[in-house]
Motif scaffolding. Sequence first.
Motif, short mmCIF file in Angstrom:
data_model
loop_
_atom_site.label_atom_id
_atom_site.label_comp_id
_atom_site.label_asym_id
_atom_site.label_seq_id
_atom_site.Cartn_x
_atom_site.Cartn_y
_atom_site.Cartn_z
N UNK A 554 0.84 -1.20 0.00
CA UNK A 554 0.00 0.00 0.00
C UNK A 554 0.87 1.25 0.00
N UNK A 555 1.99 1.19 0.70
CA UNK A 555 2.94 2.31 0.67
C UNK A 555 3.47 2.52 -0.74
N UNK A 556 3.87 1.42 -1.39
CA UNK A 556 4.41 1.52 -2.75
C UNK A 556 3.36 2.08 -3.72
N UNK A 557 2.13 1.59 -3.62
CA UNK A 557 1.08 2.05 -4.52
C UNK A 557 0.80 3.53 -4.29
N UNK A 558 0.74 3.95 -3.03
CA UNK A 558 0.49 5.36 -2.74
C UNK A 558 1.61 6.24 -3.28
N UNK A 559 2.84 5.79 -3.12
CA UNK A 559 3.98 6.55 -3.64
C UNK A 559 3.90 6.65 -5.17
N UNK A 560 3.70 5.53 -5.83
CA UNK A 560 3.71 5.51 -7.30
C UNK A 560 2.63 6.42 -7.88
N UNK A 561 1.43 6.36 -7.32
CA UNK A 561 0.35 7.14 -7.92
C UNK A 561 0.40 8.60 -7.49
N UNK A 562 1.02 8.90 -6.36
CA UNK A 562 1.25 10.31 -6.01
C UNK A 562 2.26 10.93 -6.97
N UNK A 563 3.34 10.21 -7.24
CA UNK A 563 4.35 10.72 -8.18
C UNK A 563 3.75 10.84 -9.58
N UNK A 564 2.91 9.88 -9.96
CA UNK A 564 2.25 9.97 -11.27
C UNK A 564 1.37 11.21 -11.35
N UNK A 565 0.63 11.48 -10.29
CA UNK A 565 -0.24 12.66 -10.33
C UNK A 565 0.58 13.94 -10.44
N UNK A 566 1.73 13.99 -9.77
CA UNK A 566 2.59 15.17 -9.90
C UNK A 566 3.06 15.34 -11.34
N UNK A 567 3.40 14.24 -11.98
CA UNK A 567 3.83 14.34 -13.37
C UNK A 567 2.68 14.76 -14.29
N UNK A 568 1.47 14.36 -13.92
CA UNK A 568 0.29 14.74 -14.71
C UNK A 568 -0.21 16.14 -14.40
N UNK A 569 0.43 16.83 -13.47
CA UNK A 569 -0.08 18.13 -13.00
C UNK A 569 -0.33 19.13 -14.13
N UNK A 570 0.57 19.30 -15.12
CA UNK A 570 0.25 20.26 -16.19
C UNK A 570 -0.98 19.86 -17.00
N UNK A 571 -1.16 18.57 -17.20
CA UNK A 571 -2.36 18.08 -17.90
C UNK A 571 -3.61 18.35 -17.06
N UNK A 572 -3.53 18.06 -15.75
CA UNK A 572 -4.68 18.26 -14.88
C UNK A 572 -5.01 19.73 -14.69
N UNK A 573 -3.96 20.57 -14.61
CA UNK A 573 -4.22 21.99 -14.47
C UNK A 573 -4.87 22.57 -15.72
N UNK A 574 -4.51 22.03 -16.87
CA UNK A 574 -5.18 22.47 -18.11
C UNK A 574 -6.66 22.08 -18.07
N UNK A 575 -6.97 20.87 -17.58
CA UNK A 575 -8.36 20.46 -17.44
C UNK A 575 -9.07 21.35 -16.42
N UNK A 576 -8.37 21.74 -15.37
CA UNK A 576 -8.96 22.65 -14.38
C UNK A 576 -9.27 24.01 -14.99
N UNK A 577 -8.39 24.49 -15.84
CA UNK A 577 -8.65 25.75 -16.54
C UNK A 577 -9.89 25.63 -17.43
N UNK A 578 -10.05 24.48 -18.07
CA UNK A 578 -11.24 24.27 -18.90
C UNK A 578 -12.51 24.29 -18.05
N UNK A 579 -12.46 23.67 -16.88
CA UNK A 579 -13.61 23.69 -15.98
C UNK A 579 -13.94 25.12 -15.57
N UNK A 580 -12.93 25.89 -15.32
CA UNK A 580 -13.10 27.28 -14.89
C UNK A 580 -13.68 28.16 -16.00
N UNK A 581 -13.30 27.91 -17.24
CA UNK A 581 -13.73 28.79 -18.33
C UNK A 581 -14.95 28.27 -19.09
#
Length: 760
Positions: A554-581
């Motif tokens: 569970x520690x490994x899975x949490x680490x892996x998917x947290x790091x993945x989300x950080x790498x996806x941050x520019x993609x997710x922030x772009x989706x957040x901008x779309x939600x906002x606009x």
Amino acid sequence: MKFTDGYWLMRPGCTARYATEVADIHADDHRMTLYAPVKHVSRRGQTLNSPLLTVECWSPAEGVIGVRTTHHAGSVRRGPEFALPGAGGDAGKVRRDGAVLELSSGELTLRVDTEQPWLLEFTAGGRVLTSAGERGTGFVTDAEGRHYMLGQLSLDVGELVYGLGERFTPFVKNGQTVDIWQADGGTSSEQAYKNVPFHLTNRGYGVFVNHPGKVSYEVGSESVGQVQFSVEDQSLEYFVVHGPTPKQILARYTALTGRPALPPAWALGLWLTTSFTTDYDEATVGRFIDGMAERGIPLSVFHFDCFWMRAYQWCDFTWDAETFPDPAGMLSRLKQQGLRISAWINPYIAQKSAVFEEGMREGYLVRRPDGSVWQWDLWQPGMALVDFTNPAARDWYTGKLKTLLDQGVDCFKTDFGERVPTDVVWHDGSDPERMHNYYTHLFNQAVFELLRAERGEGEALLFARSATAGGQQYPVHWGGDCESHFKAMAESLRGGLSLGLSGFGFWSHDIGGFEGTPTPAVFKRWVQFGLLSSHSRLHGSKSYRVPWDYGEEAVDVTREFTLLKHRLAPYLQRAAQQAHTTGVPVMRAMVLEFPDDPAAATLDRQYMLGDDLLVAPVFTDDGTVEYYVPEGTWTNVLTGAQVTGPRWVREQHGFHTLPLLARPDSVIPLAADDQHPVSAWADGVELRVHAFAEGAEHTVVIPSTDGPGETARFHLRRRGGRLHVTTDSPHPWQLRIGGPNATVHPHPAGTSEADLPYPA
């Protein structure tokens, strides 16, 4: 509410009166008013001793037509009312051709033939979207003398209904009875924390019932070919919102009722809480935070749930001195570790608190008709309710919160707001029945506006449980109290997708479930799901949600998917901008992204995360997952495996993978920094190209970290077996064609274009 007994009869004591024809009209260039008797009138004597309905029709915005039906116009109109920031005046145009009147706004037209039986017909693009016919406009009285206005809009063959807030019942609402009434009912019942009188269908339109009180829906559950909505009132107002696509419907609806604010990018990272009724102090908090760091799991936000305050005294906004003797110092130490701080609050005041005496003395608490403060012992002993209709009470309440902000708190979890009484008197004279749903809006608005004023535009953020129409303006919202098993995980997702189709752009949930303690398998699968949601929070009730309590994997899975989300941050922030606009949510039901694919119409166990990522959470102990793949070749971002649709797929996944598929012809930007949600995203960004067909083109925007802007743009196109890239980025960047194991092509700073062979 059901009024009929089958098709032919009425329920005992119920009498219905429906608009039958048009007796008279009043029209100008932009509006028309229809006067409708409830029986056929062939001679003057029949105008006596019978009701006449007034039906006003107008357009507050392009592509939106409003209908207001009134029986007795002399009733007192007590608030509250939904604010409609996008209602810009008369956007429609009336045209008359003999007996036919048409009100048009954009491509949407309301057509009435005054020489025919009653029919309001809404058309667009040469086809009928919906209509209010023989029983579509009227009122009902019952045996107790209550008076209900109702509307019925037709459903076509195969027409499916979605939305009505965050509902955990079946995703498609056909066949359901739904009451728009705030309730603290968990995620396993027909009750909902977030009730929104707005639905959309797969036929190109949505309907918003502009009534903040109780709205009762019969969605093909009384008259099976109709959506019926009724209110206990003398007037009923609704808006038909044209698309034609689901995204365009949401864009118009959220333009009318308010677009989501853009949350700060730091909120994209992992949140960890103390959990709800657990024992904790600064040492516990430190152990949790240090434990995450020691295991290589980056944290972005630490949340203090309710017991940061003294028992029996919520909410008095005072730290429990025995548990936290130096709150300002503690928060300073946490912030030195790069953490943001969230604190739990609600709008209730317990009698034991000194704040209760202060609020009662100043008149800041909701009162009963006899002048006494409204109280009960549910939730907190002697609990009272802050009256946010009183500007002085709002300032008093937010003043208490400002003290916490000065200590170092960054945001608030605005819990509760559903248990609002109706046997009370509000400061501004609001109708208690209408205020029941609307109260949460005032609560969240007050806290959000304080944060915006104190922290600045783009830094305000809530973690809110309850909401109603317009509440999408104050993100983020989470899914409430769920159990800790796979069924609850699935019902939570169902609720979130329903909320997204109700105009809410951002949504989260308690990773691991709230009530009970998850098994290690449930925890790991929920971690995957949670870190592939717009916002991600580990939270429970009586047990902690630190991953090591659920095993080393569970520690490994949490680490892996947290790091993945950080790498996806520019993609997710772009989706957040779309939600906002645009109002299009970050987490999207498949029908929103693929409205022309019949197989996508009912899918509620998978979703699109932004434009280009398909997520199918795993809801089984053995890792088996079934999901639908739309047309084209999709690539698993984690494994590189490809699958071609349209078809259903059955797979089995270990705890380190799940179906996370990139859309054909997509380019996913991945940040170089996997340790933080906010970084210089354009610097060293990896552009991962997936199944780019000959002739395909795609533009990737690297968003700003602090607003709706951008920092770089890349344009990719495939021609003649080669991939050509142009960019305005001054930073180094990388290109990877295919899955995670494909070759990386680095490009130094200043490279404005590149041309590479595209592998067969």
